[in-house]
Design a protein around this motif. Structure first.
Motif, PDB file in Angstrom:
ATOM      1  N   ARG A  17      42.454  37.212  33.193  1.00 61.99           N
ATOM      2  CA  ARG A  17      42.304  36.898  34.618  1.00 61.99           C
ATOM      3  C   ARG A  17      42.133  38.171  35.438  1.00 61.99           C
ATOM      4  O   ARG A  17      41.272  38.239  36.333  1.00 61.99           O
ATOM      5  CB  ARG A  17      43.509  36.105  35.107  1.00 61.99           C
ATOM      6  N   GLU A  18      42.944  39.186  35.125  1.00 62.57           N
ATOM      7  CA  GLU A  18      42.839  40.450  35.863  1.00 62.57           C
ATOM      8  C   GLU A  18      41.492  41.116  35.609  1.00 62.57           C
ATOM      9  O   GLU A  18      40.887  41.690  36.525  1.00 62.57           O
ATOM     10  CB  GLU A  18      43.984  41.369  35.458  1.00 62.57           C
ATOM     11  N   ARG A  19      41.002  41.033  34.392  1.00 57.67           N
ATOM     12  CA  ARG A  19      39.688  41.607  34.102  1.00 57.67           C
ATOM     13  C   ARG A  19      38.594  40.880  34.885  1.00 57.67           C
ATOM     14  O   ARG A  19      37.653  41.500  35.398  1.00 57.67           O
ATOM     15  CB  ARG A  19      39.397  41.530  32.603  1.00 57.67           C
ATOM     16  N   ALA A  20      38.709  39.550  34.951  1.00 57.35           N
ATOM     17  CA  ALA A  20      37.713  38.766  35.686  1.00 57.35           C
ATOM     18  C   ALA A  20      37.723  39.134  37.170  1.00 57.35           C
ATOM     19  O   ALA A  20      36.671  39.243  37.815  1.00 57.35           O
ATOM     20  CB  ALA A  20      37.974  37.273  35.495  1.00 57.35           C
ATOM     21  N   GLU A  21      38.927  39.352  37.722  1.00 59.19           N
ATOM     22  CA  GLU A  21      39.032  39.706  39.142  1.00 59.19           C
ATOM     23  C   GLU A  21      38.413  41.072  39.400  1.00 59.19           C
ATOM     24  O   GLU A  21      37.715  41.280  40.397  1.00 59.19           O
ATOM     25  CB  GLU A  21      40.504  39.695  39.560  1.00 59.19           C
ATOM     26  N   ARG A  22      38.634  42.007  38.496  1.00 58.99           N
ATOM     27  CA  ARG A  22      38.061  43.348  38.657  1.00 58.99           C
ATOM     28  C   ARG A  22      36.537  43.289  38.558  1.00 58.99           C
ATOM     29  O   ARG A  22      35.821  43.963  39.296  1.00 58.99           O
ATOM     30  CB  ARG A  22      38.618  44.302  37.608  1.00 58.99           C
ATOM     31  N   ALA A  23      36.028  42.488  37.605  1.00 58.43           N
ATOM     32  CA  ALA A  23      34.579  42.368  37.457  1.00 58.43           C
ATOM     33  C   ALA A  23      33.947  41.757  38.704  1.00 58.43           C
ATOM     34  O   ALA A  23      32.848  42.152  39.125  1.00 58.43           O
ATOM     35  CB  ALA A  23      34.253  41.533  36.221  1.00 58.43           C
ATOM     36  N   ALA A  24      34.669  40.796  39.306  1.00 61.21           N
ATOM     37  CA  ALA A  24      34.151  40.165  40.523  1.00 61.21           C
ATOM     38  C   ALA A  24      34.077  41.169  41.660  1.00 61.21           C
ATOM     39  O   ALA A  24      33.108  41.189  42.435  1.00 61.21           O
ATOM     40  CB  ALA A  24      35.023  38.975  40.906  1.00 61.21           C
ATOM     41  N   ARG A  25      35.093  42.025  41.777  1.00 59.14           N
ATOM     42  CA  ARG A  25      35.114  43.008  42.865  1.00 59.14           C
ATOM     43  C   ARG A  25      34.038  44.079  42.687  1.00 59.14           C
ATOM     44  O   ARG A  25      33.510  44.608  43.660  1.00 59.14           O
ATOM     45  CB  ARG A  25      36.493  43.654  42.966  1.00 59.14           C
ATOM     46  N   SER A  26      33.726  44.416  41.440  1.00 59.34           N
ATOM     47  CA  SER A  26      32.740  45.476  41.183  1.00 59.34           C
ATOM     48  C   SER A  26      31.336  44.928  41.021  1.00 59.34           C
ATOM     49  O   SER A  26      30.392  45.701  40.786  1.00 59.34           O
ATOM     50  CB  SER A  26      33.120  46.250  39.920  1.00 59.34           C
ATOM     51  N   GLY A  27      31.180  43.594  41.132  1.00 61.59           N
ATOM     52  CA  GLY A  27      29.874  43.000  40.924  1.00 61.59           C
ATOM     53  C   GLY A  27      29.422  43.051  39.480  1.00 61.59           C
ATOM     54  O   GLY A  27      28.228  42.988  39.189  1.00 61.59           O
ATOM     55  N   GLY A  28      30.366  43.182  38.579  1.00 64.39           N
ATOM     56  CA  GLY A  28      30.043  43.211  37.153  1.00 64.39           C
ATOM     57  C   GLY A  28      29.610  44.571  36.638  1.00 64.39           C
ATOM     58  O   GLY A  28      29.235  44.702  35.463  1.00 64.39           O
ATOM     59  N   GLU A  29      29.658  45.596  37.494  1.00 68.51           N
ATOM     60  CA  GLU A  29      29.269  46.943  37.080  1.00 68.51           C
ATOM     61  C   GLU A  29      30.443  47.638  36.380  1.00 68.51           C
ATOM     62  O   GLU A  29      31.603  47.396  36.709  1.00 68.51           O
ATOM     63  CB  GLU A  29      28.825  47.762  38.297  1.00 68.51           C
ATOM     64  N   PRO A  30      30.154  48.517  35.412  1.00 68.97           N
ATOM     65  CA  PRO A  30      31.248  49.196  34.707  1.00 68.97           C
ATOM     66  C   PRO A  30      31.972  50.196  35.595  1.00 68.97           C
ATOM     67  O   PRO A  30      31.393  50.744  36.539  1.00 68.97           O
ATOM     68  CB  PRO A  30      30.533  49.910  33.560  1.00 68.97           C
ATOM     69  N   ILE A  31      33.230  50.417  35.302  1.00 72.43           N
ATOM     70  CA  ILE A  31      34.019  51.419  36.010  1.00 72.43           C
ATOM     71  C   ILE A  31      33.588  52.796  35.513  1.00 72.43           C
ATOM     72  O   ILE A  31      33.569  53.058  34.305  1.00 72.43           O
ATOM     73  CB  ILE A  31      35.523  51.217  35.733  1.00 72.43           C
ATOM     74  N   LEU A  32      33.241  53.670  36.441  1.00 68.19           N
ATOM     75  CA  LEU A  32      32.735  54.992  36.059  1.00 68.19           C
ATOM     76  C   LEU A  32      33.629  56.129  36.514  1.00 68.19           C
ATOM     77  O   LEU A  32      33.393  57.285  36.121  1.00 68.19           O
ATOM     78  CB  LEU A  32      31.322  55.194  36.637  1.00 68.19           C
ATOM     79  N   GLU A  33      34.630  55.852  37.311  1.00 71.22           N
ATOM     80  CA  GLU A  33      35.489  56.901  37.840  1.00 71.22           C
ATOM     81  C   GLU A  33      36.926  56.677  37.392  1.00 71.22           C
ATOM     82  O   GLU A  33      37.497  55.597  37.622  1.00 71.22           O
ATOM     83  CB  GLU A  33      35.437  56.927  39.375  1.00 71.22           C
ATOM     84  N   PHE A  34      37.507  57.689  36.767  1.00 68.86           N
ATOM     85  CA  PHE A  34      38.909  57.610  36.326  1.00 68.86           C
ATOM     86  C   PHE A  34      39.713  58.821  36.780  1.00 68.86           C
ATOM     87  O   PHE A  34      40.718  59.182  36.176  1.00 68.86           O
ATOM     88  CB  PHE A  34      38.976  57.480  34.799  1.00 68.86           C
ATOM     89  N   GLY A  35      39.223  59.467  37.834  1.00 68.63           N
ATOM     90  CA  GLY A  35      39.944  60.604  38.348  1.00 68.63           C
ATOM     91  C   GLY A  35      40.009  61.726  37.335  1.00 68.63           C
ATOM     92  O   GLY A  35      39.038  62.021  36.636  1.00 68.63           O
ATOM     93  N   ASP A  36      41.174  62.356  37.225  1.00 64.91           N
ATOM     94  CA  ASP A  36      41.334  63.460  36.282  1.00 64.91           C
ATOM     95  C   ASP A  36      42.021  63.007  34.995  1.00 64.91           C
ATOM     96  O   ASP A  36      42.567  63.816  34.256  1.00 64.91           O
ATOM     97  CB  ASP A  36      42.122  64.602  36.925  1.00 64.91           C
ATOM     98  N   SER A  37      42.026  61.706  34.724  1.00 62.04           N
ATOM     99  CA  SER A  37      42.666  61.165  33.526  1.00 62.04           C
ATOM    100  C   SER A  37      41.633  60.921  32.436  1.00 62.04           C
ATOM    101  O   SER A  37      40.432  60.804  32.694  1.00 62.04           O
ATOM    102  CB  SER A  37      43.367  59.842  33.851  1.00 62.04           C
TER     103      SER A  37
END
Length: 297
Positions: A17-37
């Protein structure tokens, strides 16, 4: 979503469910920024460490294939050992169907291991000669991951733990596996719990000692095969174990062929005679009564 949010949550477990919510917020685009981690993938797989372990000793173009293929086998030996212990424990709990399901993964590991030899079979004697001297006395029989797996399957030999005496942790782990019941020990005890005539000294013995084939165990398997309707699950287990033994034999035979193609009759590393030593090792069969019973059915 801001990169700062991912810095705090990148390594947390996520539900579907959390993954689906994140995908909805990003429009299905991959996460590309993870800061300095590190990315969550690198942090979980530790590919930063894994991919730093290829320390080539020569400039031979064939050495990367040899070293990486060998390291892949080491990982598969570890996985095979983990899976075999799971199967053993499931059999001890009389969960035979679950054990049979887990044995599917063992066979997948074995299939991959045999395929890995295809990376090495193209090596010519000249290719191998470009870096072989760098192995010194190093030899595959010194692999403690392989030895753990072999002990867990049932081929016990205390002498094979001796090369690791200089590493207290590894040596202690090998001795622990040596002293525990193997997969085949668990299988034999399972036969006894299902009313088959298993001698008491087979079901309870010094587990560190090599297993010796017994006519009584062969007779028990003969009964399983001759009364398949009565022992349907045990019959499936028997044939699945033969599959495992068969795949192990195929891996050893392929090993022998590759070494014979690359090395010929030269002495092996680590003090072995090479091909002759591998040929003798290839004659071994796990679960011996499951092979001998075929001659009396």
């Amino acid at each position: 979503m801001a990169a700062s949010e991912y810095r705090s949550s990148a390594y947390q477990a996520l539900t579907d469910r959390e993954r689906a919510e994140r995908a909805a917020r990003s429009g299905g685009e991959p996460i590309l920024e993870f800061g300095d981690s590190l990315t969550p993938f690198v942090s979980y797989v530790r590919s930063d460490v894994l991919l730093s372990l290829q320390n080539f000793r020569t400039k031979s173009p064939s050495e990367p294939a040899f070293l990486i293929a060998t390291q892949v086998m080491e990982l598969m030996f570890k996985l095979g050992h983990i899976e075999v212990l799971q199967v053993r424990d499931l059999l001890d709990a009389d969960e035979i169907d679950a054990a049979l399901w887990a044995l599917r993964r063992v066979r997948s590991v074995q299939s991959l291991l045999t395929d890995v030899w295809e990376l090495l079979s193209p090596l010519s004697p000249a290719d191998y000669g470009e870096f072989r001297d760098q192995l010194g006395d190093g030899s595959g029989f010194q692999s403690f991951a392989y030895r753990q797996w072999e002990f867990a399957l049932g081929n016990k030999n205390a002498a094979m733990a001796r090369p690791h005496a200089g590493d207290r942790a590894t040596h202690g782990e090998l001795l622990r596996v040596l002293s525990e019941p193997s997969l085949y020990d668990a299988v034999i005890r399972l036969l006894g719990r299902n009313g088959l005539p298993i001698p008491a000294d087979c079901a309870d013995r010094d587990w560190a000692q090599p297993y010796r084939a017994r006519p009584e165990v062969e007779q028990a398997w003969r009964q399983v095969y001759q009364e398949r309707d009565r022992y349907q699950v045990l019959h499936r287990l028997a044939e699945t174990l033969v599959d495992v033994a068969y795949e192990f034999g195929k891996w050893r035979a392929t090993h022998l062929l590759v070494v014979e193609r690359v090395l010929g009759s030269k002495p092996g590393t680590g003090g072995t005679s090479g091909v002759d030593w591998l040929r003798r090792a290839a004659e071994h069969r796990f679960f011996p009564e499951l092979w001998s019973v075929r001659g009396v059915l």
